[in-house]
Design a protein around this motif. Structure first.
Motif, PDB file in Angstrom:
ATOM      1  N   UNK A 172      28.402  58.057  58.426  1.00  0.00           N
ATOM      2  CA  UNK A 172      28.957  57.154  57.423  1.00  0.00           C
ATOM      3  C   UNK A 172      27.880  56.233  56.849  1.00  0.00           C
ATOM      4  N   UNK A 173      27.097  55.625  57.731  1.00  0.00           N
ATOM      5  CA  UNK A 173      26.072  54.677  57.286  1.00  0.00           C
ATOM      6  C   UNK A 173      25.017  55.360  56.429  1.00  0.00           C
ATOM      7  N   UNK A 174      24.543  56.520  56.872  1.00  0.00           N
ATOM      8  CA  UNK A 174      23.466  57.184  56.129  1.00  0.00           C
ATOM      9  C   UNK A 174      23.935  57.727  54.787  1.00  0.00           C
ATOM     10  N   UNK A 175      25.084  58.383  54.774  1.00  0.00           N
ATOM     11  CA  UNK A 175      25.535  59.029  53.536  1.00  0.00           C
ATOM     12  C   UNK A 175      26.106  58.008  52.547  1.00  0.00           C
ATOM     13  N   UNK A 176      26.942  57.090  53.024  1.00  0.00           N
ATOM     14  CA  UNK A 176      27.485  56.065  52.115  1.00  0.00           C
ATOM     15  C   UNK A 176      26.365  55.141  51.648  1.00  0.00           C
ATOM     16  N   UNK A 177      25.430  54.816  52.550  1.00  0.00           N
ATOM     17  CA  UNK A 177      24.276  54.010  52.145  1.00  0.00           C
ATOM     18  C   UNK A 177      23.462  54.696  51.068  1.00  0.00           C
ATOM     19  N   UNK A 178      23.289  56.015  51.196  1.00  0.00           N
ATOM     20  CA  UNK A 178      22.556  56.773  50.185  1.00  0.00           C
ATOM     21  C   UNK A 178      23.290  56.750  48.852  1.00  0.00           C
ATOM     22  N   UNK A 179      24.615  56.847  48.897  1.00  0.00           N
ATOM     23  CA  UNK A 179      25.406  56.806  47.658  1.00  0.00           C
ATOM     24  C   UNK A 179      25.253  55.457  46.958  1.00  0.00           C
ATOM     25  N   UNK A 180      25.182  54.390  47.736  1.00  0.00           N
ATOM     26  CA  UNK A 180      24.989  53.057  47.147  1.00  0.00           C
ATOM     27  C   UNK A 180      23.610  52.953  46.504  1.00  0.00           C
ATOM     28  N   UNK A 181      22.594  53.474  47.191  1.00  0.00           N
ATOM     29  CA  UNK A 181      21.234  53.479  46.651  1.00  0.00           C
ATOM     30  C   UNK A 181      21.175  54.274  45.344  1.00  0.00           C
ATOM     31  N   UNK A 182      21.947  55.365  45.299  1.00  0.00           N
ATOM     32  CA  UNK A 182      21.929  56.231  44.109  1.00  0.00           C
ATOM     33  C   UNK A 182      22.599  55.588  42.900  1.00  0.00           C
ATOM     34  N   UNK A 183      23.293  54.464  43.088  1.00  0.00           N
ATOM     35  CA  UNK A 183      23.923  53.700  42.006  1.00  0.00           C
ATOM     36  C   UNK A 183      24.920  54.538  41.208  1.00  0.00           C
ATOM     37  N   UNK A 184      26.150  54.698  41.729  1.00  0.00           N
ATOM     38  CA  UNK A 184      27.153  55.511  41.039  1.00  0.00           C
ATOM     39  C   UNK A 184      27.524  54.967  39.669  1.00  0.00           C
ATOM     40  N   UNK A 185      27.862  55.873  38.776  1.00  0.00           N
ATOM     41  CA  UNK A 185      28.294  55.530  37.430  1.00  0.00           C
ATOM     42  C   UNK A 185      29.804  55.272  37.467  1.00  0.00           C
ATOM     43  N   UNK A 186      30.200  54.016  37.550  1.00  0.00           N
ATOM     44  CA  UNK A 186      31.605  53.663  37.747  1.00  0.00           C
ATOM     45  C   UNK A 186      32.503  54.162  36.614  1.00  0.00           C
ATOM     46  N   UNK A 187      32.124  53.972  35.322  1.00  0.00           N
ATOM     47  CA  UNK A 187      32.991  54.487  34.248  1.00  0.00           C
ATOM     48  C   UNK A 187      33.225  55.996  34.352  1.00  0.00           C
ATOM     49  N   UNK A 188      32.190  56.750  34.715  1.00  0.00           N
ATOM     50  CA  UNK A 188      32.363  58.198  34.864  1.00  0.00           C
ATOM     51  C   UNK A 188      33.257  58.521  36.052  1.00  0.00           C
TER      52      UNK A 188
END
Length: 435
Positions: A172-188
């Motif tokens: 959870x920490x590694x994958x969710x942390x990576x997703x946060x680093x990747x900066x998701x496109x919220x509108x998309x």
């Protein structure tokens, strides 16, 4: 039918989480078997499938991920509800549907276990071989098999659950942390909540909605409930909260992988390899973009996801086999020979660990792999359809059968898994005939 007391764990050391009057337990104590079944079901192959979907379609299939979470909650809740309300194991229930269930399940669990044992050990070994390239992959695979074997052979359920929780934390920490680093496109992402199937995306839609987090271990949930000490209808609400919380966490994990696919893999313009190797491709991209710390951290998460599947299958599917063989031999469910540490349980732990190591030397014969794929593709529709039979009519536990809404939702789940199974069956048969 045997008394409920026969199924109590006793020596397993589980304390009561429900008051004698059926009162609710403390919320923090109730997460258990659901987390185990969810963690076991999400492996490296699921991670790659989600990454590829994100890299191809961005957030267009986010709705399918959420639908998949809902369907898994429904399916596992059905298995848990039948077990708690009837006092029977899922295999005892299957036997009431006819001998065909035994004739299907017996060969399936033996072939599946032989091939999956090698696959799971290799998957858990891959990130270790990437971290320590001086040691051969086969050696790491054998080590992972022996580690899982030792933990399940000499351990008990409470230890197994705690180790799984640690592995889930790493995932959870590694994958969710990576997703946060990747900066998701919220509108998309918001647009991705609208149910639309992209051009050419039917199979990926089915895979995300039905395949991610779905394995034979979903049927093991009832056995883990018993090992936990949840064995009567008064645990029903606890079971439902446990199951829901676990699959919500799984959904967050899968969404995080979708974000990584959309934001990292897609922008890098790389094509991931099929199977577990795709995660090594991603590690290379992560090291180039974010540095070694992030790349190595992801390998740790990759290993945690894979090893949680190893120990989950070694424990849960061994319990299923022990119950199956004990029933065939005329033993009641809950007999010591069919429980953790019993001789039938230990036989299957041995079967999962040592015979599959031969495949490391034979390089996994393609015919056996295809046969495994054919049988494996038909298990999830088997589970969904049989639950419809067990939770309706005279076989349904009094007062705990399906209502109209649950039948509709479980029927949709069964139809989806059947579509996935037919698609996979066609693919594997094509490979077998063509090869």
């Amino acid at each position: 039918m045997e008394k409920a007391e026969d199924l109590r764990p006793g020596a397993h050391g589980t304390s009561s989480l429900v008051d004698d009057d059926g009162g609710a337990p403390a919320r923090w104590k109730i997460v258990g078997p659901g987390l185990v079944v969810a963690a076991t079901g999400v492996g490296a192959a699921d991670m790659v499938a989600t990454l590829v979907a994100g890299s191809r379609y961005g957030y267009g299939l986010l709705w399918a991920v959420i639908l998949g979470v809902v369907l898994k909650i429904i399916l596992v809740e059905g298995a848990g509800r039948y077990t708690l309300a009837s006092g029977k194991t899922i295999f005892e229930g299957w036997r009431t549907l006819g001998r065909w269930t035994t004739w299907y399940f017996g060969p399936y669990i033996m072939i599946w276990g032989f091939v999956y044992g090698a696959t799971a050990m290799s998957s858990a070994a891959m990130p270790l071989a990437a971290l320590f390239p001086g040691v051969d992959l086969k050696i790491w695979a054998v080590f992972m098999g022996l580690a899982g074997f030792a933990m399940v052979w000499w351990g008990h359920y409470a230890l197994f659950e705690k180790v799984t929780a640690v592995l889930v934390g790493l995932m959870f920490v590694t994958v969710v942390g990576l997703a946060i680093i990747a900066a998701p496109n919220i509108p998309e992402m918001v647009k991705g909540l609208v149910p639309v199937i992209p051009r050419g995306g039917v199979l990926y839609t089915l895979a995300l909605a039905g395949g991610v987090g779905g394995t034979i271990t979903l049927a093991a949930y009832g056995y883990w409930l018993r090992e936990k000490g949840w064995y009567t209808p008064k645990w029903m609400r606890v079971m439902r909260i446990d199951n829901t919380m676990a699959y919500v966490m799984t959904g967050i994990f899968v969404i995080a992988m979708l974000i990584v696919g959309a934001e990292v893999v897609r922008s890098a313009g790389v094509a991931l390899s099929a199977g577990d190797e795709g995660l090594l491709d991603l590690t290379t991209v992560l090291r180039e973009r974010y540095g070694d710390v992030v790349g190595i951290g992801f390998l740790v998460g990759f290993w945690a996801a894979s090893f949680s599947s190893v120990i989950g299958v070694w424990n849960g599917v061994s319990l299923m086999f022990a119950d199956f063989w004990g029933n065939v031999r005329g033993l009641r469910s809950g007999h010591p020979d069919t429980r953790v540490g019993g001789k039938y349980f230990r036989f299957y732990v041995l079967w999962l660990t040592f015979p599959p190591m031969v495949l490391f030397l034979l390089n996994k014969p393609i015919g056996l792999i295809l046969l495994y794929g054919i049988l494996g593709s038909l298990f999830m529709p088997f589970l969904a359809i049989t639950l419809l039979g067990l939770l309706n009519g005279r076989r349904a536990p009094p007062g705990w059968g399906n209502n109209a809404l649950r039948n509709i939702l479980l029927g949709i789940t069964a139809a989806l898994f059947l579509a996935l199974g037919v698609q996979q069956l066609w693919k594997e048969l094509g490979g077998l005939l063509g090869g």
